[in-house]
Motif scaffolding. Structure first.
Motif, PDB file in Angstrom:
ATOM      1  N   GLN A  34      -8.148  17.099  -0.838  1.00 30.12           N
ATOM      2  CA  GLN A  34      -6.719  16.855  -0.663  1.00 30.12           C
ATOM      3  C   GLN A  34      -6.422  15.564   0.100  1.00 30.12           C
ATOM      4  OE1 GLN A  34      -8.312  19.578   0.601  1.00 30.12           O
ATOM      5  NE2 GLN A  34      -7.530  20.166   2.620  1.00 30.12           N
ATOM      6  N   TRP A  35      -7.384  15.105   0.908  1.00 35.82           N
ATOM      7  CA  TRP A  35      -7.136  13.865   1.652  1.00 35.82           C
ATOM      8  C   TRP A  35      -8.224  12.817   1.469  1.00 35.82           C
ATOM      9  CZ3 TRP A  35     -11.298  13.409   4.772  1.00 35.82           C
ATOM     10  CH2 TRP A  35     -11.847  14.555   5.367  1.00 35.82           C
ATOM     11  N   ALA A  36      -9.198  13.079   0.632  1.00 33.75           N
ATOM     12  CA  ALA A  36     -10.330  12.153   0.468  1.00 33.75           C
ATOM     13  C   ALA A  36      -9.877  10.774   0.006  1.00 33.75           C
ATOM     14  CB  ALA A  36     -11.350  12.738  -0.508  1.00 33.75           C
ATOM     15  N   ASP A  37      -8.951  10.721  -0.951  1.00 37.82           N
ATOM     16  CA  ASP A  37      -8.492   9.429  -1.461  1.00 37.82           C
ATOM     17  C   ASP A  37      -7.788   8.624  -0.375  1.00 37.82           C
ATOM     18  OD1 ASP A  37      -9.536   9.932  -3.934  1.00 37.82           O
ATOM     19  OD2 ASP A  37      -7.636  10.515  -4.858  1.00 37.82           O
ATOM     20  N   VAL A  38      -6.995   9.305   0.439  1.00 43.48           N
ATOM     21  CA  VAL A  38      -6.292   8.630   1.542  1.00 43.48           C
ATOM     22  C   VAL A  38      -7.299   8.062   2.527  1.00 43.48           C
ATOM     23  CG1 VAL A  38      -4.638   8.919   3.442  1.00 43.48           C
ATOM     24  CG2 VAL A  38      -4.292  10.146   1.283  1.00 43.48           C
ATOM     25  N   ALA A  39      -8.323   8.849   2.849  1.00 39.09           N
ATOM     26  CA  ALA A  39      -9.361   8.383   3.775  1.00 39.09           C
ATOM     27  C   ALA A  39     -10.081   7.167   3.220  1.00 39.09           C
ATOM     28  CB  ALA A  39     -10.347   9.511   4.057  1.00 39.09           C
ATOM     29  N   ASP A  40     -10.387   7.196   1.931  1.00 39.90           N
ATOM     30  CA  ASP A  40     -11.086   6.067   1.315  1.00 39.90           C
ATOM     31  C   ASP A  40     -10.227   4.805   1.355  1.00 39.90           C
ATOM     32  OD1 ASP A  40     -13.257   7.669   0.790  1.00 39.90           O
ATOM     33  OD2 ASP A  40     -12.743   8.022  -1.307  1.00 39.90           O
ATOM     34  N   LYS A  41      -8.952   4.942   1.057  1.00 41.05           N
ATOM     35  CA  LYS A  41      -8.061   3.780   1.059  1.00 41.05           C
ATOM     36  C   LYS A  41      -7.933   3.174   2.454  1.00 41.05           C
ATOM     37  CE  LYS A  41      -5.296   5.286  -2.903  1.00 41.05           C
ATOM     38  NZ  LYS A  41      -3.985   5.840  -3.343  1.00 41.05           N
ATOM     39  N   ARG A  42      -8.067   3.992   3.470  1.00 43.25           N
ATOM     40  CA  ARG A  42      -7.932   3.501   4.845  1.00 43.25           C
ATOM     41  C   ARG A  42      -9.261   3.110   5.458  1.00 43.25           C
ATOM     42  NH1 ARG A  42      -3.335   7.624   7.339  1.00 43.25           N
ATOM     43  NH2 ARG A  42      -1.867   7.391   5.600  1.00 43.25           N
ATOM     44  N   GLY A  43     -10.314   3.206   4.676  1.00 39.36           N
ATOM     45  CA  GLY A  43     -11.612   2.771   5.164  1.00 39.36           C
ATOM     46  C   GLY A  43     -12.282   3.723   6.135  1.00 39.36           C
ATOM     47  N   VAL A  44     -11.924   4.996   6.091  1.00 36.34           N
ATOM     48  CA  VAL A  44     -12.560   5.982   6.974  1.00 36.34           C
ATOM     49  C   VAL A  44     -13.980   6.253   6.481  1.00 36.34           C
ATOM     50  CG1 VAL A  44     -12.451   8.336   7.887  1.00 36.34           C
ATOM     51  CG2 VAL A  44     -10.335   7.028   7.511  1.00 36.34           C
ATOM     52  N   GLU A  45     -14.939   6.111   7.369  1.00 38.81           N
ATOM     53  CA  GLU A  45     -16.343   6.289   7.015  1.00 38.81           C
ATOM     54  C   GLU A  45     -16.827   7.691   7.362  1.00 38.81           C
ATOM     55  OE1 GLU A  45     -18.093   4.101   5.455  1.00 38.81           O
ATOM     56  OE2 GLU A  45     -16.791   2.325   5.589  1.00 38.81           O
TER      57      GLU A  45
END
Length: 320
Positions: free
Chosen positions: A90-101
Motif C-alpha cells: 500500500q505504500w511501497a511505491d511512495v517509499a520508492d519515489k521518496r528514495g526510502v531504502e
C-alpha cells in the motif's frame, strides 16, 4: 568600549553564530530541545529530526503520510502483501519515489545497519512481529534516539499525532488526518448503502476465524462510511479463544457469531468471497443467501493512511 559598541559587537557575533549554525536558530525558534514520553521511557531531542529510520513497517506508512524525513525502513518477509523488498504494497511505491531504502530485511534486527544510517530519530514498535523492544537497551547504549509506539491499541491517527509531537511534525500529522477524513467523507457521500447491520469477518486467515469488534479500526472506518457494524453476540462470548480488535472463534461457531445482514471480509479478495459463499457451514446466513458478502482488500489487515484509503476504495467499488 561603550555600551552601544558592546551591544553592536554582541549582535554581530550572534548573527554570525546563527548563520554558521542555522539549525540552532531553527531549534530555538520552534521550541527545541523537547522531551517526549513513549512506550519505553522518555526521549529528549535537541532539534527537529532530519534523518528518521523506522524499524516497524507497520508504522512506516504513517511516517510517509506525514511527509516525515524518512531515509530507511525495515522490511518484512516478501509476500503477496508486499513488494519484492518486503515493503507493504500500500505504500511501497511512495517509499520508492521518496528514495526510502531498506534498513534491514525480513524483520531481522541489525544494530550495525541502524548505526550505519546515523539516524537522529528511530521509530520503533513495542508490539507485533516488527517489535524491537527487546533491543531498546542496546539502541540506547549506542546513543540512537528511539521513540517507541504501541500500534496494537491505537488508531493510525492517534499514532500520527504522537509521532508528530516527537518529530516536530505536528502540522503534517494534522494535515494527513484531514486529507484522509476528507477523502472518506467524499466517498461516503457517494455510496448507496444496503439496509441492516454489517459484520466484519476474518475468514480462514492462516486457518483462523474471527469477528471484528465495533471498536476495531476497520469497524470505525466502515462506520465513517455510513455502515452500522455489529460484533458477535454476547451469548457467543464463551466460544472466544482470543481477543484483540477481533474475537477469534472456531469455524464451527462462526455462523452463530455473524449477525450482520452484510459481511465484509478482512484481508478479503474476490476469491475469498466465493469461498465464503460456498462454505456449507455458512449456507443459512442471510448475507450468504442474498450474496451480500464483500472483500475489504488484502491490505485491510492493519489500517494506516494508505491501507485505509485502499479499504475505502474496496468498499466503494460495490456500493456506487
Amino acid at each position: 568600549m561603550n555600551a552601544e559598541k558592546r551591544l553592536f559587537a554582541a549582535t554581530t557575533l550572534a548573527a554570525a553564530f546563527l548563520s554558521l549554525f542555522p539549525s540552532f536558530a531553527h531549534a530555538q525558534e520552534d521550541g527545541w530541545p523537547r522531551t517526549v514520553k513513549h512506550e519505553a521511557g522518555e526521549l529528549t531531542l535537541p532539534a527537529r529530526p532530519v534523518r528518521i529510520v523506522s524499524t516497524a513497517p507497520s508504522l512506516t506508512g504513517i511516517l510517509l503520510a506525514m511527509d516525515a524525513p524518512l531515509i530507511a525502513s525495515a522490511a518484512t518477509t516478501p509476500s503477496v502483501m508486499t513488494d519484492d523488498k518486503g515493503f507493504f504494497s500500500q505504500w511501497a511505491d511512495v517509499a520508492d519515489k521518496r528514495g526510502v531504502e531498506v534498513l534491514y530485511r525480513n524483520l531481522s534486527f541489525d544494530i550495525e545497519a541502524v548505526i550505519g544510517w546515523e539516524p537522529d530519530l528511530l521509530i520503533a514498535s513495542s508490539s507485533g512481529a516488527d517489535t524491537v523492544l527487546q533491543h531498546y537497551a542496546e539502541l540506547e547504549a549506542q546513543g540512537i534516539p528511539t521513540f517507541v509506539v504501541n500500534y496494537s491499541n491505537q488508531s493510525w491517527q492517534d499514532m500520527a499525532v504522537r509521532i508528530g509531537e516527537a518529530a516536530g511534525l505536528e502540522k503534517e500529522a494534522v494535515a494527513a488526518i484531514e486529507r484522509f477524513d476528507a477523502y472518506t467523507a467524499k466517498v461516503a457521500a457517494s455510496l448507496t448503502k444496503e439496509k441492516g447491520a454489517a459484520s466484519i469477518v476474518g475468514y480462514n486467515i492462516g486457518a483462523s476465524y474471527s469477528i471484528g469488534r465495533p471498536e476495531s479500526p476497520q469497524a470505525r472506518l466502515l462506520s465513517s462510511l455510513g455502515f452500522e457494524v455489529q460484533g458477535m453476540p454476547q451469548t457467543q462470548a464463551v466460544d472466544v479463544t482470543r481477543r484483540s480488535d477481533f474475537d477469534f472463534i472456531s469455524r464451527e461457531n462462526l455462523s452463530a457469531a455473524i449477525t450482520g445482514d452484510t459481511v465484509f471480509l478482512l484481508r478479503g479478495t474476490d476469491a475469498d468471497v466465493e469461498a465464503f459463499l460456498a462454505d456449507p457451514v455458512l449456507a443459512n446466513l442471510p448475507a450468504v443467501k442474498n450474496r451480500r458478502v464483500y472483500p475489504l482488500g488484502p491490505t485491510s489487515f492493519r489500517i494506516d493512511y494508505y491501507s485505509g484509503r485502499e479499504m475505502v476504495d474496496a468498499v466503494a467499488r460495490h456500493f456506487r
